[in-house]
Motif scaffolding. Sequence first.
Motif, short mmCIF file in Angstrom:
data_model
loop_
_atom_site.label_atom_id
_atom_site.label_comp_id
_atom_site.label_asym_id
_atom_site.label_seq_id
_atom_site.Cartn_x
_atom_site.Cartn_y
_atom_site.Cartn_z
N MET A 75 39.52 32.53 39.46
CA MET A 75 40.68 32.25 40.30
C MET A 75 41.96 32.04 39.50
O MET A 75 43.05 32.00 40.07
CB MET A 75 40.40 31.03 41.18
N LYS A 76 41.85 31.94 38.19
CA LYS A 76 43.04 31.81 37.35
C LYS A 76 43.56 33.17 36.93
O LYS A 76 44.77 33.45 37.01
CB LYS A 76 42.74 30.96 36.11
N THR A 77 42.66 34.05 36.48
CA THR A 77 43.09 35.35 35.98
C THR A 77 42.99 36.46 37.04
O THR A 77 43.61 37.50 36.90
CB THR A 77 42.24 35.77 34.78
N GLY A 78 42.17 36.23 38.06
CA GLY A 78 41.97 37.24 39.08
C GLY A 78 40.93 38.28 38.72
O GLY A 78 40.61 39.15 39.53
N SER A 79 40.37 38.20 37.51
CA SER A 79 39.35 39.17 37.11
C SER A 79 38.05 38.90 37.86
O SER A 79 37.72 37.76 38.19
CB SER A 79 39.12 39.13 35.60
N THR A 80 37.30 39.97 38.11
CA THR A 80 36.08 39.88 38.92
C THR A 80 34.94 40.62 38.23
O THR A 80 35.13 41.75 37.77
CB THR A 80 36.32 40.48 40.32
N LYS A 81 33.80 39.99 38.18
CA LYS A 81 32.59 40.62 37.66
C LYS A 81 31.55 40.67 38.77
O LYS A 81 31.50 39.78 39.63
CB LYS A 81 32.06 39.85 36.46
N SER A 82 30.72 41.69 38.75
CA SER A 82 29.74 41.86 39.82
C SER A 82 28.33 41.91 39.25
O SER A 82 28.11 42.41 38.13
CB SER A 82 30.04 43.13 40.63
N TYR A 83 27.38 41.39 40.03
CA TYR A 83 26.00 41.24 39.59
C TYR A 83 25.05 41.63 40.72
O TYR A 83 25.40 41.61 41.90
CB TYR A 83 25.72 39.79 39.18
N LEU A 84 23.83 41.94 40.33
CA LEU A 84 22.77 42.20 41.31
C LEU A 84 22.35 40.89 41.96
O LEU A 84 22.34 39.83 41.32
CB LEU A 84 21.57 42.84 40.62
N VAL A 85 21.98 40.96 43.24
CA VAL A 85 21.52 39.76 43.95
C VAL A 85 20.54 40.18 45.04
O VAL A 85 20.68 41.25 45.64
CB VAL A 85 22.72 38.98 44.55
N SER A 86 19.55 39.33 45.28
CA SER A 86 18.54 39.63 46.29
C SER A 86 19.00 39.18 47.68
O SER A 86 19.97 38.45 47.82
CB SER A 86 17.24 38.89 45.95
N HIS A 87 18.23 39.61 48.69
CA HIS A 87 18.37 39.04 50.03
C HIS A 87 16.98 38.65 50.53
O HIS A 87 15.97 38.89 49.88
CB HIS A 87 19.05 40.01 50.99
#
Length: 209
Positions: A75-87
Amino acid sequence: MARYTRWFLVSLFLTLLPANLATAKTAQESMGVGLWQEAMAAHERYADEIGNDKYMVVIDYRRHSGEPRFFLIDMKTGSTKSYLVSHGRNSDKDHDGIADTFSNTSGSKMSSLGTFVTAETYYGKHGLSLRMDGLESQNDAARDRAIVIHGADYVTPKRAKMGRSWGCPALERGVAQDLIPKIADGVLVYTRGPGDQTQLYAEVVDKAG
């Protein structure tokens, strides 16, 4: 009005970020403008519940489980990383990698939708885990249901589709060990599934105006 102004400025800042800021993408690039707006509206609505505003998490259950769909936003830099996640197992009974049914009922083994806030960490059968509290009627049983963030061997890029949990958003084990301490104690978690949730954004904008 002050909160809406903050939301607008954060969104504007993220839009204007230089492309080479970091290897991570911006929120809009990762998840799309519409989902980012919804998440920020939820952030605005539940601002008083947020104890840790360093990060925000967005999970897009509309995507196939073989796609990275757990988004961690700085929330400071605005950068976003994405990861695998289950349901959840019963959110995807035919195990095709798409979650299409959700529940807030104990024993359903389904994922829940809506807005959560992270709470305390603990060590359980899955190792380091993170409790969450649901902030809406569609997920307010999360703590009683033990819907937590944890690591799991069945979440791995080696699989075309992830294994299924009993409703928890499970991450790769190494990712969970790294992320859980960062997102504990009051980080907002916005989860999106099929159906129309866009009214949330409209309501917040109307109220702020």
